[in-house]
Design a protein around this motif. Structure first.
Motif, PDB file in Angstrom:
ATOM      1  N   GLY A  65     -15.539  -7.554  32.387  1.00 27.60           N
ATOM      2  CA  GLY A  65     -15.988  -7.011  33.699  1.00 27.60           C
ATOM      3  C   GLY A  65     -16.704  -8.271  33.856  1.00 27.60           C
ATOM      4  N   PHE A  66     -17.771  -8.398  34.426  1.00 26.47           N
ATOM      5  CA  PHE A  66     -18.016  -8.985  35.718  1.00 26.47           C
ATOM      6  C   PHE A  66     -18.266 -10.284  35.015  1.00 26.47           C
ATOM      7  CE2 PHE A  66     -22.646  -8.541  34.418  1.00 26.47           C
ATOM      8  CZ  PHE A  66     -22.762  -8.430  33.904  1.00 26.47           C
ATOM      9  N   ARG A  67     -18.945 -10.364  33.938  1.00 28.34           N
ATOM     10  CA  ARG A  67     -19.418 -12.030  33.067  1.00 28.34           C
ATOM     11  C   ARG A  67     -17.940 -12.519  33.724  1.00 28.34           C
ATOM     12  NH1 ARG A  67     -24.068 -10.840  30.875  1.00 28.34           N
ATOM     13  NH2 ARG A  67     -24.306  -8.736  30.423  1.00 28.34           N
ATOM     14  N   PHE A  68     -17.313 -12.323  33.820  1.00 26.75           N
ATOM     15  CA  PHE A  68     -15.796 -12.692  33.921  1.00 26.75           C
ATOM     16  C   PHE A  68     -15.415 -12.939  35.431  1.00 26.75           C
ATOM     17  CE2 PHE A  68     -11.061 -12.318  34.633  1.00 26.75           C
ATOM     18  CZ  PHE A  68     -10.584 -13.802  34.045  1.00 26.75           C
ATOM     19  N   ALA A  69     -16.239 -11.956  36.116  1.00 24.30           N
ATOM     20  CA  ALA A  69     -16.233 -11.764  37.608  1.00 24.30           C
ATOM     21  C   ALA A  69     -16.646 -13.139  38.026  1.00 24.30           C
ATOM     22  CB  ALA A  69     -15.850 -10.464  37.859  1.00 24.30           C
ATOM     23  N   PHE A  70     -18.201 -13.392  37.216  1.00 22.05           N
ATOM     24  CA  PHE A  70     -18.885 -14.436  37.617  1.00 22.05           C
ATOM     25  C   PHE A  70     -18.399 -15.787  37.370  1.00 22.05           C
ATOM     26  CE2 PHE A  70     -21.870 -12.398  39.076  1.00 22.05           C
ATOM     27  CZ  PHE A  70     -23.710 -12.986  39.226  1.00 22.05           C
ATOM     28  N   PHE A  71     -17.812 -15.793  36.333  1.00 19.23           N
ATOM     29  CA  PHE A  71     -16.208 -17.393  36.548  1.00 19.23           C
ATOM     30  C   PHE A  71     -15.873 -18.084  37.129  1.00 19.23           C
ATOM     31  CE2 PHE A  71     -18.355 -17.462  31.784  1.00 19.23           C
ATOM     32  CZ  PHE A  71     -19.094 -18.910  31.687  1.00 19.23           C
ATOM     33  N   LEU A  78     -15.305  -4.680  38.055  1.00 20.29           N
ATOM     34  CA  LEU A  78     -16.469  -4.416  38.049  1.00 20.29           C
ATOM     35  C   LEU A  78     -17.109  -3.569  37.555  1.00 20.29           C
ATOM     36  CD1 LEU A  78     -18.669  -4.612  41.330  1.00 20.29           C
ATOM     37  CD2 LEU A  78     -18.109  -5.974  39.036  1.00 20.29           C
ATOM     38  N   ILE A  79     -16.042  -2.392  36.687  1.00 15.13           N
ATOM     39  CA  ILE A  79     -16.017  -0.917  36.279  1.00 15.13           C
ATOM     40  C   ILE A  79     -15.689  -1.031  34.733  1.00 15.13           C
ATOM     41  CG2 ILE A  79     -16.711   0.807  38.208  1.00 15.13           C
ATOM     42  CD1 ILE A  79     -13.278   1.618  37.615  1.00 15.13           C
ATOM     43  N   LYS A  80     -15.034  -2.595  33.983  1.00 14.85           N
ATOM     44  CA  LYS A  80     -14.590  -2.087  32.658  1.00 14.85           C
ATOM     45  C   LYS A  80     -16.038  -2.307  31.470  1.00 14.85           C
ATOM     46  CE  LYS A  80     -11.119  -5.773  31.894  1.00 14.85           C
ATOM     47  NZ  LYS A  80     -10.396  -6.848  31.599  1.00 14.85           N
ATOM     48  N   GLU A  81     -15.350  -1.971  30.781  1.00 10.46           N
ATOM     49  CA  GLU A  81     -16.825  -2.307  29.630  1.00 10.46           C
ATOM     50  C   GLU A  81     -17.073  -3.748  29.606  1.00 10.46           C
ATOM     51  OE1 GLU A  81     -15.888  -0.753  25.756  1.00 10.46           O
ATOM     52  OE2 GLU A  81     -17.520  -1.503  25.248  1.00 10.46           O
ATOM     53  N   ASP A  82     -18.236  -3.684  29.272  1.00 10.66           N
ATOM     54  CA  ASP A  82     -19.004  -4.868  29.094  1.00 10.66           C
ATOM     55  C   ASP A  82     -18.877  -5.931  27.626  1.00 10.66           C
ATOM     56  OD1 ASP A  82     -20.188  -7.910  29.683  1.00 10.66           O
ATOM     57  OD2 ASP A  82     -22.033  -6.553  29.340  1.00 10.66           O
ATOM     58  N   THR A  83     -18.040  -5.949  27.116  1.00 10.19           N
ATOM     59  CA  THR A  83     -18.378  -6.560  25.622  1.00 10.19           C
ATOM     60  C   THR A  83     -18.467  -7.526  25.080  1.00 10.19           C
ATOM     61  OG1 THR A  83     -15.097  -7.740  26.436  1.00 10.19           O
ATOM     62  CG2 THR A  83     -16.358  -4.974  25.358  1.00 10.19           C
ATOM     63  N   ILE A  84     -19.310  -7.386  24.014  1.00 12.05           N
ATOM     64  CA  ILE A  84     -19.982  -9.372  23.780  1.00 12.05           C
ATOM     65  C   ILE A  84     -19.198  -8.844  22.219  1.00 12.05           C
ATOM     66  CG2 ILE A  84     -21.792  -9.961  23.183  1.00 12.05           C
ATOM     67  CD1 ILE A  84     -23.604  -8.905  25.395  1.00 12.05           C
ATOM     68  N   PRO A  85     -18.709 -10.473  21.703  1.00  2.62           N
ATOM     69  CA  PRO A  85     -18.625 -10.394  20.273  1.00  2.62           C
ATOM     70  C   PRO A  85     -19.622  -9.909  19.146  1.00  2.62           C
ATOM     71  CG  PRO A  85     -17.494 -11.343  21.996  1.00  2.62           C
ATOM     72  CD  PRO A  85     -18.259 -11.171  23.126  1.00  2.62           C
ATOM     73  N   SER A  86     -19.268  -9.465  18.296  1.00  2.00           N
ATOM     74  CA  SER A  86     -20.638  -8.873  17.671  1.00  2.00           C
ATOM     75  C   SER A  86     -21.177 -10.011  16.802  1.00  2.00           C
ATOM     76  CB  SER A  86     -20.346  -8.521  16.504  1.00  2.00           C
ATOM     77  OG  SER A  86     -19.132  -8.539  15.706  1.00  2.00           O
ATOM     78  N   LYS A  87     -21.086 -11.256  16.511  1.00  2.08           N
ATOM     79  CA  LYS A  87     -20.615 -12.361  15.816  1.00  2.08           C
ATOM     80  C   LYS A  87     -21.278 -13.472  17.487  1.00  2.08           C
ATOM     81  CE  LYS A  87     -20.263 -12.071  12.331  1.00  2.08           C
ATOM     82  NZ  LYS A  87     -18.950 -12.510  11.235  1.00  2.08           N
ATOM     83  N   ALA A  88     -21.174 -13.032  18.180  1.00  2.00           N
ATOM     84  CA  ALA A  88     -21.335 -14.183  19.486  1.00  2.00           C
ATOM     85  C   ALA A  88     -23.111 -14.149  19.477  1.00  2.00           C
ATOM     86  CB  ALA A  88     -20.919 -13.569  20.401  1.00  2.00           C
ATOM     87  N   SER A 148     -18.976 -17.698  22.558  1.00  2.00           N
ATOM     88  CA  SER A 148     -18.621 -16.853  22.455  1.00  2.00           C
ATOM     89  C   SER A 148     -17.318 -17.202  20.873  1.00  2.00           C
ATOM     90  CB  SER A 148     -16.499 -17.506  23.257  1.00  2.00           C
ATOM     91  OG  SER A 148     -17.162 -17.752  24.814  1.00  2.00           O
ATOM     92  N   ASN A 149     -17.819 -17.394  20.207  1.00  2.00           N
ATOM     93  CA  ASN A 149     -17.919 -17.705  19.115  1.00  2.00           C
ATOM     94  C   ASN A 149     -16.504 -17.654  18.011  1.00  2.00           C
ATOM     95  OD1 ASN A 149     -18.212 -18.720  15.920  1.00  2.00           O
ATOM     96  ND2 ASN A 149     -19.390 -16.728  15.942  1.00  2.00           N
ATOM     97  N   ASN A 150     -15.516 -17.962  19.513  1.00  2.00           N
ATOM     98  CA  ASN A 150     -14.108 -17.901  18.982  1.00  2.00           C
ATOM     99  C   ASN A 150     -13.955 -19.356  19.282  1.00  2.00           C
ATOM    100  OD1 ASN A 150     -11.504 -18.066  20.654  1.00  2.00           O
ATOM    101  ND2 ASN A 150     -11.596 -15.465  20.758  1.00  2.00           N
ATOM    102  N   LYS A 151     -13.057 -19.947  18.576  1.00  2.65           N
ATOM    103  CA  LYS A 151     -12.352 -20.973  18.602  1.00  2.65           C
ATOM    104  C   LYS A 151     -11.405 -21.181  19.897  1.00  2.65           C
ATOM    105  CE  LYS A 151      -8.102 -19.535  15.804  1.00  2.65           C
ATOM    106  NZ  LYS A 151      -8.158 -20.054  14.312  1.00  2.65           N
ATOM    107  N   TYR A 152     -10.796 -21.338  20.205  1.00  2.00           N
ATOM    108  CA  TYR A 152      -9.608 -21.132  21.142  1.00  2.00           C
ATOM    109  C   TYR A 152     -10.665 -21.338  22.610  1.00  2.00           C
ATOM    110  CZ  TYR A 152      -5.689 -19.340  19.179  1.00  2.00           C
ATOM    111  OH  TYR A 152      -4.785 -19.051  18.946  1.00  2.00           O
ATOM    112  N   LYS A 187     -24.606 -14.007  27.712  1.00  2.00           N
ATOM    113  CA  LYS A 187     -24.878 -13.609  29.214  1.00  2.00           C
ATOM    114  C   LYS A 187     -25.042 -14.612  29.929  1.00  2.00           C
ATOM    115  CE  LYS A 187     -26.708  -9.261  26.600  1.00  2.00           C
ATOM    116  NZ  LYS A 187     -27.463  -8.920  25.948  1.00  2.00           N
ATOM    117  N   TRP A 188     -26.526 -15.769  29.616  1.00  2.00           N
ATOM    118  CA  TRP A 188     -26.927 -16.402  30.477  1.00  2.00           C
ATOM    119  C   TRP A 188     -25.475 -17.368  31.010  1.00  2.00           C
ATOM    120  CZ3 TRP A 188     -31.028 -16.735  33.651  1.00  2.00           C
ATOM    121  CH2 TRP A 188     -31.732 -15.397  32.923  1.00  2.00           C
TER     122      TRP A 188
END
Lengths: 322, 168
Positions: free
Chosen positions: A222-228, A59-69, A128-132, A75-76
């Motif tokens: 961060g919390f988005r990962f936690a939600f998954f 929860l206190i981790k930085e919420d990163t969003i890839p710039s090409k995402a 995520s715009n990531n092949k993996y 977010k949704w």
């Protein structure tokens, strides 16, 4: 009354969150013991606070969003994935008193609503715009769709026996004999298909960390990962409850031991199912993608169809037993 | 018109359904459009639920929101998806489309107003899924089987057509 309507689901949410916290600890402990390790034992007595510390870290981790995402979708996606996982709990009858929505088509509701989560996973992997992430998402969706069919087909036998789609009435139909006995084939197919639906080992190809990094949620933090992750463990809760309700007699006591309250019986059976999920994770290796599809389409689906046929025939031949 | 929970729910769900459809037309990226469509289909399931059609609502979610949307997303992701819609090249195209859609709307409204909807309808409040099953599998069993054979033929035909192309 209106307070009750509001407080019930909130209470359930906290119970589920508590379950998820301790299920993760329990899983790590059980797998540790099975692999002759100790498991987490540093944070709190017996490692009890390990998951709490992990969640706090997330929860206190930085919420990163890839710039090409794809920002809005990125977010949704966790929300789309999580909401159905909690919404399915509405129809699960924990006891004959404790059920939030006694829908006539409860079983179908569970299967239908849980299929929405797939959209969330696909959207997350895509955004995520990531092949993996994309590979993980495509694998995940292919797997979920392939195994949803045997999952639905395997419960048709139960529906035929109970003559209803209502989960409360399905439990009541198991007064004398749990459906795991007459519907044993259906139970086996259901259990394997539910493992695949939960993306758990041996079917954890979508997040195979050793080959796909982590699958569809590789770019999340961060919390988005936690939600998954939360969505996955809430599905463990929901699927274990559904297995208990459909095949293990729900809140019905064993050997007529009525002294023990129904909710305790439900919890015991439920924990047995959860334990077997962890047990399987600790003992079986991951299967390959082509093996996964073959198992689903060439083995489980025909077995599920055979189960429907057998159930229908046996119901006509021995109307009292089945 | 009295305002009760059902009316508010219908209002909200209608706005969701129409809003999803409007977004579908206005969004730029194809993946977003598919998700907007899924949202519209989900809202329509909610409207079915309001009309006491539990089974239909659940099947709508299962087939359309869960199945067809994912099929579309898959199709988009595995084909050319980077295309974004450009401006229309033909200026009279918009006008012709508007005329076509407008006349279709006129026909639909005319049909609705002339349809005999005020006749006595069946009681829906106590409707159950068991009745639906009996109606489909006893009363209408032959049309049901005919439709399933038709769908099977379409499925096999699709497989044959798809295989032909991939062969060298």
């Amino acid at each position: 009354m209106s307070m009750g309507i509001l407080m019930g689901p909130v209470g359930l949410l906290f119970i589920v969150l508590g379950f998820v916290t301790f299920a993760i600890l329990f899983e790590r402990k059980v797998i540790g013991w099975m692999q002759a390790r100790i498991g987490p034992n540093r944070v709190g007595p017996w490692g009890m606070l390990q998951t709490v510390a992990d969640i706090l870290k997330l929860l206190i981790k930085e919420d990163t969003i890839p710039s090409k995402a794809d920002h809005p979708l990125f977010k949704w996606a966790p929300v789309i994935a999580f909401v159905p996982s909690f919404a399915v709990l509405a129809v699960i009858p924990f006891t004959d008193q404790w059920v939030f929505a006694d829908l006539g088509v409860g079983l179908l509701y569970y299967i239908a609503v849980s299929s929405i989560t797939t959209i969330g996973m696909l959207a997350g992997g895509w955004a995520s715009n990531n092949k993996y992430a994309l590979l993980g998402a495509l694998r995940s969706v292919a797997q979920m769709i392939s195994y949803e069919i045997p999952l639905i087909m395997s419960v048709v036998g139960v529906i035929l026996s109970a003559q209803t789609l209502n989960l409360t009435k399905i439990v009541e139909a198991q007064e004398d004999l749990w459906f795991i006995v007459p519907q044993f084939l259906g139970f086996i197919v259901f259990f394997i298909a539910s493992l695949a639906e939960l993306n758990r080992t041996p079917f954890d190809l979508p997040e195979a960390e050793s080959e796909l990094v982590a699958g569809y949620h590789v770019e999340y933090s961060g919390f988005r990962f936690a939600f998954f992750m939360l969505a996955e463990y809430v599905y463990v809760f929901a699927m274990a409850s559904l297995t208990t309700v459909l095949f293990l007699g729900g809140w019905k006591p064993v050997f007529g031991l009525d002294l023990v309250p129904p909710i305790l019986w439900f919890s015991l059976k439920f924990l047995l199912v959860v334990f077997s999920l962890f047990w399987i994770r600790a003992t079986l290796p991951r299967i390959r993608m082509d093996q996964l599809m073959q198992l689903g389409w060439k083995l489980l689906l025909p077995l599920a169809l055979l189960n429907i046929f057998l159930s229908a025939v046996l119901k006509e031949v021995f109307p009292g037993v089945y | 018109m009295q305002i009760n929970g059902e009316f508010i729910a219908f209002f909200v769900l209608s706005i969701f359904a129409i809003g999803g459809a409007v977004l579908l037309m206005n969004l730029v990226r194809v993946v977003h459009m598919a998700l907007a469509l899924a949202f519209t289909l989900l809202s329509i399931a909610g409207i079915y639920l309001l009309l006491n059609a539990e089974f239909l609502a659940v099947v709508q979610v299962l087939i359309y929101t869960g199945g067809v949307s994912i099929l579309m997303l898959f199709g988009i992701m595995l084909t050319r998806h980077r295309d974004q819609e450009g401006d229309s090249v033909r200026p009279w195209h918009n006008l012709l489309s508007f005329l076509g859609v407008g006349s279709f709307l006129g026909i639909v409204i005319h049909t609705i107003y002339n349809a005999p909807l005020t006749e006595i309808t069946a009681e829906v409040g106590t409707f159950s899924t068991a009745w639906l099953g009996e109606a489909v599998f006893k009363q209408y069993v032959i049309p049901f089987e005919a439709v399933s054979v038709l769908l099977l033929i379409a499925l096999v035909g699709a497989v044959i057509l798809a295989r032909k192309e991939s062969k060298p």
